[in-house]
Design an enzyme around this catalytic site. Structure first.
Site, short mmCIF file in Angstrom:
data_model
loop_
_atom_site.label_atom_id
_atom_site.label_comp_id
_atom_site.label_asym_id
_atom_site.label_seq_id
_atom_site.Cartn_x
_atom_site.Cartn_y
_atom_site.Cartn_z
N THR A 17 3.93 2.47 5.67
CA THR A 17 2.72 1.82 5.66
C THR A 17 2.11 2.86 6.42
O THR A 17 2.53 3.40 7.56
CB THR A 17 2.66 0.48 6.17
OG1 THR A 17 1.05 0.20 6.37
CG2 THR A 17 3.32 0.36 7.56
N ARG B 33 1.09 -5.02 -5.44
CA ARG B 33 1.05 -6.16 -4.43
C ARG B 33 1.34 -7.52 -5.23
O ARG B 33 0.51 -7.69 -6.11
CB ARG B 33 -0.13 -6.38 -3.60
CG ARG B 33 -0.70 -5.17 -2.63
CD ARG B 33 -1.65 -5.60 -1.71
NE ARG B 33 -2.06 -4.59 -1.13
CZ ARG B 33 -1.57 -3.72 -0.18
NH1 ARG B 33 -0.51 -4.26 0.32
NH2 ARG B 33 -2.22 -2.62 0.53
N ARG C 112 -5.47 -2.20 8.74
CA ARG C 112 -5.58 -3.85 8.87
C ARG C 112 -5.70 -4.45 10.17
O ARG C 112 -6.88 -4.11 10.81
CB ARG C 112 -4.28 -4.09 8.20
CG ARG C 112 -4.17 -5.52 7.53
CD ARG C 112 -2.93 -5.89 6.95
NE ARG C 112 -2.50 -5.06 5.75
CZ ARG C 112 -3.01 -5.36 4.46
NH1 ARG C 112 -3.58 -6.50 3.97
NH2 ARG C 112 -2.63 -4.83 3.49
N ASP D 94 -0.20 1.96 8.45
CA ASP D 94 -0.89 1.01 9.81
C ASP D 94 -0.13 1.18 10.82
O ASP D 94 -0.54 0.94 12.01
CB ASP D 94 -0.86 -0.48 9.00
CG ASP D 94 -1.86 -0.58 7.82
OD1 ASP D 94 -2.54 0.23 7.53
OD2 ASP D 94 -1.79 -1.56 7.11
N GLY E 239 0.81 -1.25 0.06
CA GLY E 239 0.01 0.07 0.03
C GLY E 239 0.79 1.13 -0.02
O GLY E 239 2.01 1.23 0.76
N ASP F 223 5.15 -5.09 6.18
CA ASP F 223 5.72 -6.49 6.32
C ASP F 223 5.72 -7.47 5.30
O ASP F 223 6.61 -8.31 5.19
CB ASP F 223 4.87 -6.80 7.83
CG ASP F 223 3.70 -7.20 7.49
OD1 ASP F 223 3.04 -6.81 6.59
OD2 ASP F 223 2.78 -7.67 8.46
N ASP G 27 2.41 -0.59 11.85
CA ASP G 27 2.41 -1.89 12.68
C ASP G 27 3.50 -2.76 12.35
O ASP G 27 3.89 -3.59 12.47
CB ASP G 27 1.28 -2.62 12.04
CG ASP G 27 1.50 -2.91 10.45
OD1 ASP G 27 2.40 -2.31 9.70
OD2 ASP G 27 0.69 -3.65 9.92
O1 F6P Z 1 -1.65 -1.82 4.58
C1 F6P Z 1 -2.32 -0.21 4.20
C2 F6P Z 1 -3.67 -0.55 3.94
O2 F6P Z 1 -3.99 0.69 3.52
C3 F6P Z 1 -4.23 -1.28 5.13
O3 F6P Z 1 -4.91 -0.05 5.98
C4 F6P Z 1 -5.75 -1.64 4.45
O4 F6P Z 1 -6.12 -2.72 5.10
C5 F6P Z 1 -5.01 -2.13 2.97
O5 F6P Z 1 -3.94 -1.35 2.83
C6 F6P Z 1 -5.97 -2.07 1.85
O6 F6P Z 1 -5.29 -2.63 0.80
P1 F6P Z 1 -5.74 -2.30 -0.79
O7 F6P Z 1 -5.50 -0.89 -1.19
O8 F6P Z 1 -5.01 -3.35 -1.67
O9 F6P Z 1 -7.05 -2.51 -0.85
#
Ligand code: F6P
Length: 328
Positions: free
Chosen positions: A130, A75, A176, A132, A14, A106, A134
């Site tokens: 990130t 990803r 997340r 998050d 992300g 991570d 985390d």
């Molecule tokens: O890891 C960052 C994040 O924004 C999380 O908070 C969320 O769960 C996820 O990515 C969403 O991912 P995507 O943009 O692939 O839907």
């Protein structure tokens, strides 16, 4: 010791505000130290597809203020396979790249560590990026501060309309499995309740809390729900509550991906600059399979192994307790 001459940089997973200041810092620190720099587009996907380009000092002009990532991100499932990693290695080798900086979370670090164990002649350094917040080894990750400020701005606006209509809002925020954004936003906006994945939500306690707010003549109530909460999302929790709390006009808002965008805050611009600078200097000093982070306002270097295995989500009890007391 790895003596490096050509460094590649990518952003993966992300996107997070602060990635661009970090890319700028990496490129300019590397060039200052006599290294060549290559940008890889779309994270590990671009590494496998050989989508790379040389970067000079001017290629990162005027990006400090930009959200997202100029390198783009993805990803990438193929990088999880031996075949994908082998292709990535061959692409780096044929260009003479001997060091790789990966900016991400991570998942990004897991891929980088595995790659580095198979191909140790490419030095690898991680930068925590990130929203998050985390990752073990850094009190703050890139993007967390900006995202939290974005959330606060949105919730303040919701509070205006909630108050005007005497409404109860359930607002879902990202993170997340981490409640870091939810907790900071909850404290900053005076949320009546904050539901976090790190703490089992007792729906009965939540209902008691909301009823008590009604009896104390609170005109509006805001419940922040971290997306990882075990009871499900904000809609699920609103439904559970609706059955038991009468006389409340209930609304749900999912803040979604707006939390990921926007111009990085001063904090994230400085953090990105510091972590990028530290990442390149650590590689020049011969370090590999590490992550640069910030702890107690100093740069700290943690092994990727440790960052990944120590990864855990702890409830910040003191902040949670304070938030409860301050919203009586
Ligand atoms: O890891 C960052 C994040 O924004 C999380 O908070 C969320 O769960 C996820 O990515 C969403 O991912 P995507 O943009 O692939 O839907």
């Amino acid at each position: 010791m790895h003596k490096i001459s050509k460094l590649a940089v990518l952003t993966s997973g992300g996107d997070a505000p602060g990635m661009n200041p970090c890319i700028r810092s990496i490129v300019r620190t590397a060039i200052y130290n006599g290294l060549e720099v290559v940008g890889i587009r779309r994270g590990y996907q671009g590494l496998i597809e050989d989508d790379m380009f040389p970067m000079g000092t001017r290629s990162v002009s005027n990006i400090l203020n930009l959200g997202g990532t100029i390198l783009k991100t993805a990803r990438c499932l193929p990088f999880r396979t031996d075949e994908g990693q082998e292709i990535a290695y061959q692409n780096l080798k044929k260009r003479g790249i001997d060091a790789l900086v990966v900016i991400g979370g991570d998942g990004t670090f897991t891929g980088a560590l595995r790659f580095s164990k198979s191909y140790p002649d490419v030095a690898v350094m991680g930068v925590p990026g990130t929203i998050d917040n985390d990752l073990y080894g850094s009190t703050y990750t890139l993007g967390f501060d900006t995202a939290t400020n974005t959330v606060i701005e949105a919730i303040d606006k919701i509070r205006d309309t909630a108050d005007a209509h005497d409404r109860l809002f359930f607002i879902e925020v990202m993170g997340r499995d981490s409640g870091a954004i939810a907790l900071r936003a909850g404290i900053s906006c005076g949320a009546e309740a904050i539901l976090l994945p790190e703490k089992e939500t007792a729906i009965d306690d939540l209902i008691e809390n909301l009823k008590s707010g009604q009896s104390k003549k609170k005109s509006s109530s805001i419940v922040i729900v971290a997306e990882g909460d075990k009871h499900g999302g904000a809609y699920d929790i609103a439904k559970l509550v609706e059955k038991q709390v009468k006389n409340y006009d209930i609304k749900v808002t999912i803040l979604g991906h707006l939390q990921r965008g926007g111009s990085p805050s001063a904090f994230d611009r400085v953090l990105g600059s510091r972590l990028g600078f530290a990442a390149v200097n650590a590689l020049i000093a011969g370090k590999t399979q590490m992550m640069v982070g910030l702890e107690a306002n100093y740069i700290k270097i943690t092994s990727l192994e440790e960052a990944l295995t120590q990864h855990e989500f702890k409830l910040e009890e003191d902040l949670m307790k304070m938030a409860e007391i301050l919203s009586i």
